[in-house]
Design an enzyme around this catalytic site. Structure first.
Site, mmCIF file in Angstrom:
data_model
loop_
_atom_site.group_PDB
_atom_site.id
_atom_site.type_symbol
_atom_site.label_atom_id
_atom_site.label_comp_id
_atom_site.label_asym_id
_atom_site.label_seq_id
_atom_site.Cartn_x
_atom_site.Cartn_y
_atom_site.Cartn_z
ATOM 1 N N THR A 1 0.813 -1.219 0.000
ATOM 2 C CA THR A 1 0.000 0.000 0.000
ATOM 3 C C THR A 1 0.847 1.270 0.000
ATOM 4 O O THR A 1 0.425 2.308 -0.484
ATOM 5 C CB THR A 1 -0.902 0.052 1.238
ATOM 6 O OG1 THR A 1 -0.085 0.031 2.427
ATOM 7 C CG2 THR A 1 -1.890 -1.109 1.257
ATOM 8 N N ASN A 2 2.023 1.200 0.615
ATOM 9 C CA ASN A 2 2.849 2.369 0.918
ATOM 10 C C ASN A 2 2.145 3.317 1.889
ATOM 11 O O ASN A 2 2.496 4.500 1.970
ATOM 12 C CB ASN A 2 3.269 3.136 -0.342
ATOM 13 C CG ASN A 2 4.562 3.909 -0.143
ATOM 14 O OD1 ASN A 2 5.471 3.450 0.549
ATOM 15 N ND2 ASN A 2 4.657 5.081 -0.721
ATOM 16 N N TRP A 3 1.167 2.806 2.613
ATOM 17 C CA TRP A 3 0.505 3.587 3.663
ATOM 18 C C TRP A 3 1.523 4.006 4.719
ATOM 19 O O TRP A 3 2.430 3.240 5.000
ATOM 20 C CB TRP A 3 -0.589 2.715 4.298
ATOM 21 C CG TRP A 3 -1.480 3.425 5.251
ATOM 22 C CD1 TRP A 3 -2.622 4.103 4.960
ATOM 23 C CD2 TRP A 3 -1.319 3.505 6.674
ATOM 24 N NE1 TRP A 3 -3.174 4.600 6.111
ATOM 25 C CE2 TRP A 3 -2.388 4.261 7.180
ATOM 26 C CE3 TRP A 3 -0.356 3.040 7.575
ATOM 27 C CZ2 TRP A 3 -2.546 4.542 8.530
ATOM 28 C CZ3 TRP A 3 -0.490 3.319 8.924
ATOM 29 C CH2 TRP A 3 -1.571 4.061 9.389
#
Length: 264
Positions: free
Chosen positions: A218-220
């Site tokens: 996600t690269n959250w």
């Protein structure tokens, strides 16, 4: 989810890196809500640049997440065997190389970190300006550890699907130790949202060449987003990126490959 960061109170940003995200901090509790929404069962938390070489925040987040999580930490030439074992026992399975501004350990330490990681069966997450991949290819090809090229390769100056940079990625994959991570396409796309056509084209090249080497994340919480308007819709972004893959490649990227690579 093979790529995200999260934070807990009590772990200040250290010199050399960026500040912590603004309050409210993106915590493991917040991440669980995103995971439930997107349908994520397992996650790999990567050491954020804000904490540089202090893995305390990462370990605290892993402890809060429990069995669903593993971690990618920062180590260097001073990391002892005792510390490597402590990190392993806490769920760390990899080491991060971040050769961009704010990164804690860059490519100058690649071989040192690789040797320590290999001794403990860890993987490496390697991030740099992929436009320079030809300059680094021989060193990357010589790594002992399995490793993943982060963030779609981060070709900041662009890369054509049939160009020399993507040919180098395919050679590295064919060497047997390189994986390719689909995360943060907005950080390097020159064509931009909503389709990220340049990154999409390169991703499809790798998916066609080696679907067994894809990882997705996600690269959250999207730390480079400075305003609400810049912040991507996680559902839309997930659908966009996974839409570049056929059903078999998607299953591999979401389940089979990360299970193998990270040892879930």
């Amino acid at each position: 989810d093979s790529q995200c960061h999260m934070y807990l109170p009590g772990y200040p940003a250290l010199p050399g890196g960026p500040p912590n995200p603004p309050d409210p901090l993106p915590t493991p509790e917040m991440y669980r809500k995103v995971a439930d929404w997107l349908g994520i069962d397992r996650v790999v938390v990567t050491q954020g640049n804000a904490q540089q070489r202090d893995n305390g925040n990462l370990l605290a987040c892993l402890a809060e997440l429990g069995d669903m999580a593993k971690g990618v930490a920062v180590i260097d030439e001073e990391t002892s065997d005792t510390e490597m074992q402590r990190l392993s026992d806490a769920g760390i399975v990899g080491a991060r190389i971040m050769d961009l501004p704010g990164g804690a350990v860059g490519l100058d330490a690649l071989e040192t970190v690789d040797a320590k990681a290999a001794a403990y069966g860890w993987v490496l997450a390697v991030q740099f300006d992929g436009s320079d991949i030809l300059e680094h290819e021989s060193r990357l090809a010589g790594l002992q550890s399995r490793w993943v090229l982060d963030h779609h390769g981060k070709f900041f100056r662009g890369a054509a699907p049939d160009g020399p940079e993507m040919a180098a990625v395919k050679r590295l994959i064919d060497g047997g130790r390189c994986w390719y991570k689909l995360a943060g396409c907005y950080e390097s796309s020159l064509t931009g949202a909503p389709y990220f056509a340049d990154v999409a084209a390169n991703t499809r090249v790798i998916a066609d060449h080696a679907p067994e080497r894809l990882l997705w994340g996600t690269n959250w919480p999207h730390n480079l987003a400075k305003t609400t308007a810049d912040y991507p819709d996680d559902g839309v972004l997930t659908d966009t990126v996974l839409g570049w893959l056929d059903p078999d490649a998607r299953q591999r990227a979401l389940v089979t490959n990360p299970q193998e690579f990270f040892g879930f």
